[in-house]
Design an enzyme around this catalytic site. Structure first.
Site, PDB file in Angstrom:
ATOM      1  CB  THR A 198      -0.943  -0.006   1.216  1.00  0.00           C
ATOM      2  OG1 THR A 198      -1.686  -1.231   1.220  1.00  0.00           O
ATOM      3  CG2 THR A 198      -1.910   1.154   1.163  1.00  0.00           C
ATOM      4  CD  GLU A 239      -4.739  -7.250  -2.882  1.00  0.00           C
ATOM      5  OE1 GLU A 239      -4.065  -8.199  -3.328  1.00  0.00           O
ATOM      6  OE2 GLU A 239      -4.788  -6.963  -1.670  1.00  0.00           O
TER       7      GLU A 239
END
Length: 719
Positions: free
Chosen positions: A34, A221
């Site tokens: 992230t 993802e």
């Protein structure tokens, strides 16, 4: 301005500063994925490589999108407006709103929820005289959604894929359903990506416009993308080719909902000249946990390859505990006992997780934690006795014990569907009030007197006769056999067997666990009393509590201490997954094990039991093949391991012999002779087969009818 780059390690910084051309960031668990994504986004804006509206940033959840937006704003020191940042579906919907007419809609189109989708599809089916009892609408909806996930409009569905439903009419019904959606100016969830992809594919001017707009594409993802998401991204990336996909092929665990691991594996072939940056420094877990997880996942062939190492600066840490136990009851006691000891030592309960392969496994741990007075929460699901299928089963049990239980009768009288709608139930209720009798008695009187007619009368008569029969069975056959008969004979089990939704297999497993739970009690009333007390124990889920969840629900989370119970062949890896998907399924199960291990920061305890109860009988369980794949130097064996020498330091968890009950099979003695590879053998359950691998007393056998199985050599005979 350079300060935000100084906080990155060299690999992270390379991923942030490689701005031109296709880039794949292989981000292992806990490696700062992230941080890389958000810093790269901010870096593009701060260096004036792009304005906010020129970056397309795609996530899988609203939570991830919100977190990215907040982090980017924090790095920039101000809120950012005009971002194209959101989930696949939200961004596709935004794109469609601007070009609705080109896909046969008006800009104000409605996005239907699941109930509305099914209602519309059922109308289409009934108009075509399709028997929706024989061919249920949810089954067809599942097929349509799978086709949409693969980017298939009705005309692209092949006849071969259309053969299994309503005599090959699924494709035609899909086309009529799409026409009906267009007529009412609506789309369903699957349409958002499907129509957005069609929009770009069939309108070169629209595609060119988005090529000019989106100078950079960021995808989170990437290993979880399905085929239609992949196609949408490929079309958009043909412009500047500045696409950065972040993901981890070792954490691709969602094939059952359409994810294609091949999307990430073929990235370098799809985008010529692509660069790959590997993030391998894990800032979450200790070195032994990472080494064990890396050793396990290395057995997968379908992977791009990377090795996690600790970025914490300390190579020390506890080895992974592998605890062998006598049975599943002792496993629950072990987990409960260790949690008690951790709490006494000051360990926060919120930093403890029990991660199971399947939802039905939570029951034993819930029962134990309640007994010990340890608060817990279920993440991503309901407590065992709160699940709809278990509440239904309990309602059937209550009706067997107490015919006057009106609440239970109302719950199950039309579950599964028996044609007892609101009108029929209102008639029964009015008669019950008039005669001052329970609903079941009122229904019986109406059936006898002809107050109810046709299919409703016949279905109610069958149900009421069934309950009378089952009450007679109860003292004769016992409550375990009786309740199994109730669930089967009532059609309730068959209802879930016919359901093709992804949740249906789990619900069937929960029903099996329900029957297993009955065996712990002497009578059915005693079990129902216990359930009432457990349900009464429900408290506010806030505060310091142990976390229970499935391994799938645990992805993205982390805890100081993680318990991983049930590592036995058939449970984990799941026999159903291996039967349905073979080697590919086994590799996904191994990735799931990798995800489980890497949730732990400081301590991971894996356990397996030698015996598990299936209905009322105990059956021998085989330790998971994944245990043999954990590097021995990074694990500590506890309890009586059946292949390795027992560890004497943990006598409280050693396997204890026990007198078998009358219905238990006595254990078979070990073989004196060995069975080499190539030997043809016979197994009482699986039939004839040939040994393909042999290790100690374990045999891998390719059976003629049952496929590949791993069994103990004492259970087979030479053919």
């Amino acid at each position: 301005m350079e300060d935000y780059l100084a906080k990155l390690n060299p690999e992270q910084r390379e991923a942030v500063e490689t701005l031109d051309g296709p880039l794949l960031v292989l981000a292992g668990a806990g490696t700062g994925k992230t941080r890389v994504l958000t810093t790269r986004f901010a870096h593009l804006l701060l260096t004036r490589r792009a304005f906010p509206g020129q970056v397309l940033a795609v996530t899988f959840t609203n939570k991830a999108a919100r977190e990215m937006r907040e982090r980017v704003a924090a790095l920039l020191g101000q809120p950012v407006e005009g971002l194209w940042l959101g989930t696949f579906h939200a961004l596709a919907a935004r794109m469609l709103r601007g070009h609705a007419e080109l896909v046969g809609r008006k800009p104000g189109f409605t996005i239907l929820d699941t109930d509305d989708q099914l209602r519309l599809l059922k109308q289409v089916m009934e108009a075509q005289n399709i028997d929706t009892k024989r061919f249920p609408a949810p089954v067809l909806m599942g097929m349509i959604q799978r086709w949409k996930d693969r980017g298939l409009l009705p005309e692209r569905v092949t006849p071969a894929e259309d053969a299994e439903f309503a005599g090959g009419r699924a494709r035609a019904l899909y086309a009529l359903y799409q026409q009906r959606l267009a007529a009412v100016n609506a789309v369903d969830f699957g349409d958002l990506l499907l129509l957005a992809t069609e929009l770009l594919r069939t309108n070169p001017d629209v595609l060119a416009r988005y090529h000019r707009q989106f100078r950079y594409i960021l995808v989170d993802e990437y290993q979880d993308t399905n085929l239609v998401q992949y196609l949408w991204l490929r079309l958009l990336a043909q412009g500047h080719r500045n696409i950065c996909c972040v993901g981890d092929d070792d954490q691709s665990i969602y094939s059952w909902r359409g994810a294609e691991i091949e999307n990430i594996l073929r990235f370098e072939r799809d985008f010529e000249g692509a660069k790959v940056v590997r993030l391998e420094r894990n800032y979450r877990s200790t070195a032994p946990i990472l080494a064990a997880a890396s050793g396990l996942i290395a057995h997968n062939e379908g992977r791009l390859g990377k090795t996690l190492r600790s970025g914490l600066g300390d190579a020390a840490g506890e080895k992974i505990s592998v605890v062998a136990l006598w049975d599943s009851d002792e496993e629950a006691r072990m987990v409960g006992g260790r949690i008690e000891a951790l709490r006494a030592a000051g360990h926060a309960l919120a930093e403890i997780a029990i991660l199971v392969r399947a939802g039905f496994q939570t029951r034993a741990f819930e029962e134990r934690l309640i007994t010990l007075g340890i608060p817990y929460r279920i993440i991503g699901g309901l407590r065992f006795y709160e699940r709809a299928e278990i509440r239904d089963a309990i309602a059937y049990a209550r009706m067997v014990v107490q015919p006057a239980d009106d609440l239970a009768f109302e719950r199950i009288v039309n579950t599964p569907k028996r044609g007892v709608g609101e009108g029929a139930l209102r008639t029964i209720t009015q008669r019950a009030r008039a005669d001052d009798v329970p609903l079941a008695e009122a229904a019986s009187r109406l059936v006898v007197e002809g107050g109810l007619r046709g299919k409703v009368r016949d279905a109610l008569r069958e149900l009421l006769v069934g309950f009378a029969t089952w009450r007679t069975m109860l003292p004769q056959e016992g409550h375990v056999v009786t309740m199994q008969t109730v669930l089967d004979a009532s059609g309730y089990t068959a209802m879930w067997q016919a359901d093709t939704s992804p949740e249906a297999p789990g619900r069937l497993e929960n029903l099996k666990e329900f029957v297993r739970a009955l065996a712990d009690f002497d009578t059915l009333p005693a079990f129902l009393d216990h359930v009432s007390l457990v349900m009464e124990n429900e408290e506010n889920a806030e505060g310091d509590r142990v976390n229970l969840m499935t391994l799938h629900a645990a992805k993205g989370l982390e805890f100081d201490t993680v318990f991983l119970p049930g590592w036995e062949d058939g449970i984990f890896p799941s026999q159903r997954t291996m039967d349905e998907s073979g080697t590919k399924g086994l590799e996904e199960e191994r990735r799931l094990a990798y995800v489980g291990l890497t949730r732990a920061r400081r301590r991971a305890i894996v356990s397996h039991a030698a015996n598990r109860r299936i209905y009322a009988n105990w059956q021998v369980s085989m330790p998971s093949r994944f245990l043999d794949e954990l590097p021995e130097e990074h694990i500590r064996l506890e309890g009586q391991q059946d292949r390795r020498a027992p560890t004497p330091n943990f006598p409280m968890f050693a396997a204890r012999p026990r007198l078998p009950a009358a219905w238990e099979a006595s254990p078979r003695p070990k073989r004196e002779d060995s069975i080499p590879v190539g030997t043809r053998v016979f197994h009482e359950k699986f039939g004839y087969g040939t040994v393909t691998a042999a290790e100690d007393d374990r045999l891998d056998i390719e059976f003629e009818k049952a496929g590949s199985k791993r069994v103990l050599d004492r259970f087979v005979a030479r053919a």
